[in-house]
Design an enzyme around this catalytic site. Structure first.
Site, PDB file in Angstrom:
ATOM      1  N   ASP A 178       1.825  19.721  -7.937  1.00 36.30           N
ATOM      2  CA  ASP A 178       2.268  18.334  -8.064  1.00 36.30           C
ATOM      3  C   ASP A 178       3.410  18.161  -9.055  1.00 36.30           C
ATOM      4  OD1 ASP A 178       0.288  19.091  -9.951  1.00 36.30           O
ATOM      5  OD2 ASP A 178      -0.174  17.013 -10.423  1.00 36.30           O
ATOM      6  N   GLU A 225      -2.801  18.580 -10.776  1.00 34.79           N
ATOM      7  CA  GLU A 225      -3.026  19.093 -12.129  1.00 34.79           C
ATOM      8  C   GLU A 225      -2.616  18.061 -13.163  1.00 34.79           C
ATOM      9  OE1 GLU A 225      -2.528  20.584 -15.984  1.00 34.79           O
ATOM     10  OE2 GLU A 225      -0.791  20.018 -14.779  1.00 34.79           O
TER      11      GLU A 225
END
Length: 402
Positions: free
Chosen positions: A91, A150
């Site tokens: 991400d 994350e």
């Protein structure tokens, strides 16, 4: 003779992995640049997930998608053995990219890979391609975990819930690190990343006219007193040999210049490495909030949300990573990096199985890649990509052959 033969065979595979990574260097950079230009935020990594799946399809590596995003894949070796997991996060961040001259600049306004997860995904994909080349010699299974979210400190926990660590014997991950010189590798036993928690303190006083303070309980005064005093939790109630950080990052109080505030909301974060220190600070935050409020006749409420655990590298796994790095790149590649107060949800994998988390240097002032993570000018020295990709692959090979 048998040991000599085994050693020679292992050396051949080590060389094959190194040669494969070198051969794929241009492809590795291209993948990273593509992902960098197309950032997706936590839980929105749909196109990144699709790209990973297409790449794995081309390699013939079986996988399953996780929900809502993410991928778990496996390279089953030609020989029986244990299972080692390699993790890469995917991400991006809600950060505007400031270097608009980059050929691969983010195409998404207000979004960029400001932490290096584009590099992690690229490195693991190319490591998988190298491992496919030695699949017949692999004594066991390499599980590939492409993790979402994350940055939301939630992706790893969800991947574990969806079976990412089921049947796994050891797990290894890494992070590109702009505070270290390019190519350097750090992976010390013990603490690496701190636990990262969020707290919110809400104070309720009694509002009124700014000209009549005697009739009011000023929430601005209460909140200010709390902010000034709360730092003593770390400085005066935590042992000096213990590391801890308590930061107040946000305060919302008041509505108008001549109105005494009735409510105040304070938000902050707590970082530490020790579970008992973490519990202690949480208790003290509640105590301080109540005591400060009582001085002024106000009310206080603490909401404390635990984010990531501390990343504590298991000793054997960390020392293995050091041996692998030294064997692959030379002993001088090892770097002594201090533990960071940053958070990393890799900790949730370590709650499930032994493992370690390495840092791979990508800081190079000559290439303007020394900017801090999460900064709008963050970038990486792409020479570090091959280091990370090979470290992934060589760690898996070393673990399965022990």
């Amino acid at each position: 003779m048998e040991n000599s033969t085994t050693h020679n065979a292992a050396g051949i595979v080590n060389a094959a992995i190194k040669q494969a990574i070198a051969a794929y260097a241009e492809e590795l950079t291209d993948i990273r640049r593509k992902l960098h230009s197309e950032p997706e935020l936590s839980w929105e990594e749909y196109e990144t997930t699709a790209f990973v799946c297409r790449y794995l399809d081309a390699l013939g590596i079986p996988y399953r998608r996780t929900e809502p995003t993410g991928v778990i894949a496996e390279i089953v070796g030609g020989l029986p053995g244990r299972t080692v997991a390699l993790r890469a996060d995917m991400d991006a961040l809600p950060v505007e990219e400031l270097d608009r001259e980059l050929a691969y600049v983010s195409k998404e306004t207000g979004k960029m890979h400001a932490c290096g997860h584009d590099a992690h995904t690229s490195m693991l994909l190319v490591a998988a391609k190298a491992l496919i080349g030695v699949q017949a010699e692999l004594p066991g299974t390499v599980r590939l975990v492409f993790q979402p979210a994350e940055e939301a400190a939630a992706g790893a926990k969800e991947m574990v819930r969806q079976g990412a660590m089921d049947g796994v014997d050891n797990v290894f991950g890494m992070h590109i690190w702009s505070q270290m010189p390019t190519h350097k590798v750090a992976c010390a036993p013990g603490p690496s990343f701190a636990s990262a928690d969020l707290f919110t303190v809400t104070f309720k006083g009694r509002g009124g006219h700014g000209a009549m303070p005697q009739d009011c309980i000023d929430a601005a005064i209460v909140a200010s007193s709390f902010v000034m005093n709360v730092q003593s939790i770390v400085s005066r109630t935590v042992a000096p040999k213990q590391s801890a950080v308590l930061t107040v990052g946000k305060m919302i109080v008041g509505t108008r210049f001549n109105v005494i505030a009735e409510n105040a909301v304070i938000e902050g974060t707590v970082r530490c490495f020790d579970a008992q220190v973490r519990d202690h600070i949480q208790r003290e935050l509640g105590h301080y909030a109540q005591q400060v409020a009582s001085i002024y006749g106000a009310e206080a409420k603490l909401d404390y949300v635990r984010g990531t655990q501390a990343v504590i590298n298991e000793e054997q796994s960390a020392l293995r990573a050091q041996r692998v790095a030294a064997a692959a790149f030379g002993a001088d590649v090892l770097y002594d990096e201090e533990p960071t107060m940053g958070g990393e949800d890799f900790s949730f994998y370590l709650d499930a199985v032994p493992g370690s988390f390495a840092l791979v240097g990508s800081g190079n002032p000559d290439k303007d890649t020394q900017w801090a993570h999460h900064h709008g000018r963050f970038n990486i020295d792409e020479d570090a990509l091959a280091t990370g990709a090979e470290l992934y692959a060589q760690y898996a090979w070393a673990y399965l052959n022990e």
